[in-house]
Scaffold this active site. Sequence first.
Site, PDB file in Angstrom:
ATOM      1  N   SER A 141       1.044  -0.916  -0.099  1.00 58.85           N
ATOM      2  CA  SER A 141      -0.307  -0.124  -0.025  1.00 58.85           C
ATOM      3  C   SER A 141       0.437   1.813   0.551  1.00 58.85           C
ATOM      4  O   SER A 141       0.288   2.131  -0.520  1.00 58.85           O
ATOM      5  CB  SER A 141      -1.552   0.547   1.559  1.00 58.85           C
TER       6      SER A 141
ATOM      7  N   LYS B 157      -9.162  -4.921  11.358  1.00 58.79           N
ATOM      8  CA  LYS B 157     -10.676  -3.886  10.628  1.00 58.79           C
ATOM      9  C   LYS B 157     -11.279  -4.484  11.374  1.00 58.79           C
ATOM     10  O   LYS B 157     -12.197  -3.377  10.916  1.00 58.79           O
ATOM     11  CB  LYS B 157     -10.371  -5.318   9.529  1.00 58.79           C
TER      12      LYS B 157
ATOM     13  N   ASN C 189     -11.901  -0.845   6.825  1.00 61.24           N
ATOM     14  CA  ASN C 189      -9.980  -0.478   5.725  1.00 61.24           C
ATOM     15  C   ASN C 189      -9.681   0.387   5.466  1.00 61.24           C
ATOM     16  O   ASN C 189      -8.692   0.202   5.203  1.00 61.24           O
ATOM     17  CB  ASN C 189     -10.298  -1.465   4.632  1.00 61.24           C
TER      18      ASN C 189
ATOM     19  N   ASP D 276     -12.445  -2.814  -0.052  1.00 59.92           N
ATOM     20  CA  ASP D 276     -12.052  -4.000  -0.208  1.00 59.92           C
ATOM     21  C   ASP D 276     -13.702  -4.519  -1.296  1.00 59.92           C
ATOM     22  O   ASP D 276     -13.025  -5.328  -1.778  1.00 59.92           O
ATOM     23  CB  ASP D 276     -12.570  -4.804   0.948  1.00 59.92           C
TER      24      ASP D 276
ATOM     25  N   GLY E 194     -12.795 -17.018   6.794  1.00 59.92           N
ATOM     26  CA  GLY E 194     -12.294 -16.130   7.714  1.00 59.92           C
ATOM     27  C   GLY E 194     -12.504 -13.943   7.163  1.00 59.92           C
ATOM     28  O   GLY E 194     -14.118 -14.316   6.803  1.00 59.92           O
ATOM     29  N   GLY E 195     -12.393 -13.437   8.324  1.00 61.21           N
ATOM     30  CA  GLY E 195     -12.340 -12.102   8.076  1.00 61.21           C
ATOM     31  C   GLY E 195     -12.435 -11.715   6.588  1.00 61.21           C
ATOM     32  O   GLY E 195     -13.447 -11.073   6.047  1.00 61.21           O
ATOM     33  N   ALA E 196     -11.336 -12.254   5.700  1.00 57.39           N
ATOM     34  CA  ALA E 196     -11.671 -11.407   4.086  1.00 57.39           C
ATOM     35  C   ALA E 196     -12.751 -11.900   3.295  1.00 57.39           C
ATOM     36  O   ALA E 196     -13.111 -10.587   2.736  1.00 57.39           O
ATOM     37  CB  ALA E 196      -9.992 -12.240   3.525  1.00 57.39           C
TER      38      ALA E 196
ATOM     39  N   ARG F  88     -13.229 -25.241   5.651  1.00 63.60           N
ATOM     40  CA  ARG F  88     -12.702 -26.329   6.919  1.00 63.60           C
ATOM     41  C   ARG F  88     -13.513 -26.537   7.483  1.00 63.60           C
ATOM     42  O   ARG F  88     -13.949 -27.645   8.112  1.00 63.60           O
ATOM     43  CB  ARG F  88     -11.172 -25.814   7.628  1.00 63.60           C
ATOM     44  N   THR F  89     -13.482 -25.334   8.534  1.00 66.05           N
ATOM     45  CA  THR F  89     -14.808 -25.308   9.591  1.00 66.05           C
ATOM     46  C   THR F  89     -15.239 -24.703   9.425  1.00 66.05           C
ATOM     47  O   THR F  89     -16.717 -23.899   9.098  1.00 66.05           O
ATOM     48  CB  THR F  89     -13.748 -24.215  10.520  1.00 66.05           C
TER      49      THR F  89
ATOM     50  N   TYR G 227      -2.649 -11.763  -2.574  1.00 65.12           N
ATOM     51  CA  TYR G 227      -1.548 -11.380  -3.058  1.00 65.12           C
ATOM     52  C   TYR G 227      -0.096 -11.726  -2.565  1.00 65.12           C
ATOM     53  O   TYR G 227       0.097 -11.598  -1.278  1.00 65.12           O
ATOM     54  CB  TYR G 227      -1.544 -10.305  -3.974  1.00 65.12           C
TER      55      TYR G 227
HETATM   56  P1  ATR Z   1      -8.525 -13.720   6.936  1.00 63.23           P
HETATM   57  O1  ATR Z   1      -9.068 -12.702   7.973  1.00 63.23           O
HETATM   58  O2  ATR Z   1      -7.430 -13.481   6.035  1.00 63.23           O
HETATM   59  O3  ATR Z   1      -9.634 -14.062   6.195  1.00 63.23           O
HETATM   60  P2  ATR Z   1      -8.454 -14.975   9.033  1.00 63.23           P
HETATM   61  O4  ATR Z   1      -9.644 -15.070   9.252  1.00 63.23           O
HETATM   62  O5  ATR Z   1      -8.081 -16.471   9.527  1.00 63.23           O
HETATM   63  O6  ATR Z   1      -8.157 -14.761   7.720  1.00 63.23           O
HETATM   64  O7  ATR Z   1      -8.797 -17.092   8.004  1.00 63.23           O
HETATM   65  C1  ATR Z   1      -8.458 -18.068   7.182  1.00 63.23           C
HETATM   66  C2  ATR Z   1      -9.138 -18.811   6.209  1.00 63.23           C
HETATM   67  O8  ATR Z   1      -7.883 -19.351   5.468  1.00 63.23           O
HETATM   68  C3  ATR Z   1     -10.562 -19.689   7.169  1.00 63.23           C
HETATM   69  O9  ATR Z   1     -11.160 -19.483   6.116  1.00 63.23           O
HETATM   70  C4  ATR Z   1      -9.189 -20.461   7.051  1.00 63.23           C
HETATM   71  O10 ATR Z   1     -10.462 -21.715   8.152  1.00 63.23           O
HETATM   72  P3  ATR Z   1     -10.637 -22.021   9.208  1.00 63.23           P
HETATM   73  O11 ATR Z   1     -12.058 -21.039   9.670  1.00 63.23           O
HETATM   74  O12 ATR Z   1     -11.407 -23.413   8.879  1.00 63.23           O
HETATM   75  O13 ATR Z   1      -9.724 -22.294   9.776  1.00 63.23           O
HETATM   76  C5  ATR Z   1      -8.519 -20.318   5.934  1.00 63.23           C
HETATM   77  N1  ATR Z   1      -7.696 -21.704   6.255  1.00 63.23           N
HETATM   78  C6  ATR Z   1      -6.346 -21.701   6.343  1.00 63.23           C
HETATM   79  N2  ATR Z   1      -5.852 -22.597   6.629  1.00 63.23           N
HETATM   80  C7  ATR Z   1      -6.328 -23.471   5.559  1.00 63.23           C
HETATM   81  C8  ATR Z   1      -6.314 -24.786   5.550  1.00 63.23           C
HETATM   82  N3  ATR Z   1      -4.732 -25.350   5.564  1.00 63.23           N
HETATM   83  N4  ATR Z   1      -6.827 -25.757   4.809  1.00 63.23           N
HETATM   84  C9  ATR Z   1      -8.231 -24.957   4.642  1.00 63.23           C
HETATM   85  N5  ATR Z   1      -8.699 -23.588   4.783  1.00 63.23           N
HETATM   86  C10 ATR Z   1      -7.735 -22.808   5.413  1.00 63.23           C
END
Ligand code: ATR
Length: 296
Positions: free
Chosen positions: A32, A81, A102, A118, A145-147, A168-169, A238
């Site tokens: 940035s 954020k 942001n 964003d 996740g947050g993004a 994953r979760t 990125y």
């Molecule tokens: P951000 O705010 O940048 O989105 P985050 O909240 O930590 O970061 O989220 C990261 C995302 O990547 C989540 O969806 C996470 O899955 P979980 O909710 O199960 O934690 C996903 N992620 C990270 N590592 C992963 C992996 N090895 N396999 C699958 N998903 C993964």
Amino acid sequence: MISSRPSPRLLFGDGESRLLGVFGDPIAHSLSPKIHNLSLAYWDLNYRYLPFRVRPKNLEQALFGFRALGGVGFNATIPHKEALLPFMDQLSLTAKKVGAVNTVSIGPEGQFIGDNTDTYGFITVLKKQVSTVLEDKNILVLGAGGACRAVLVALLDEGCQHILLANRTRERAETLANHFSHGDPAKISTIPLDFTSLPLEEVDIIVNTTSLGLHGHDEFPLPAHRLPSHALLYDIVYSTQGTPLKRLAQKHRLTFVDGLDMLIHQAALAFKIWTGRDMPVEWVKGQLSNPGTKNE
Ligand code: ATR
């Protein structure tokens, strides 16, 4: 427009120089400062945009300190954020919807005005690539996740009706889907992030919001051969070295949208909010990809 030699006030600053910046932790990797300072130099605007490593425990102090120094505005990145929300005096509708800020501007009365650019960055780049309407596309979003929040808000605002959210979760995906679709499972449905059973044959667009593959893994575990040839892969993550998903898209000759484009376009809206000027987006992109320009 930028001249071959920056003016002395741009090089050294003066009593009129105005302060912009980005708060994050970590922050050293951020592009940035480069994107904004190039744009400021292009227009010969007397501002500086600096990276600030702000630890979470110091966020409130940093916010008030920045205002005390006469700062004009700043961007926020991980992990601030969401944490900034309660400090804002005003919030844009988009920031409210996303639940994250942001871009902060300091108003004439010193008020903190929070926005989220964003969503704009994400959708602007996607619409450039997809000439037909997005509404009917089958869109698979990876990660919750947050993004992911800004991505879902942007897609729903665009009227997209077939969004599959895989994480994953699984519970995290369900919580987000319920929140953003207001319980309407027709808009966003969730599925497990099991790459062997994802319905890839039906997918038009995949958006990756996970950090998968960025930490020590070499490959993105998506069986891309099952995707239709028109499928588009969009990585909102990125890396100047290229991401694992980008390498996969290149290998299978699939259209790829780079998170760097989204970063530049979200920056462009923040730049417009602070300075009233249009960011010279294509020119900035050219400067960033110039081998003489170091991105790290
Ligand atoms: P951000 O705010 O940048 O989105 P985050 O909240 O930590 O970061 O989220 C990261 C995302 O990547 C989540 O969806 C996470 O899955 P979980 O909710 O199960 O934690 C996903 N992620 C990270 N590592 C992963 C992996 N090895 N396999 C699958 N998903 C993964």
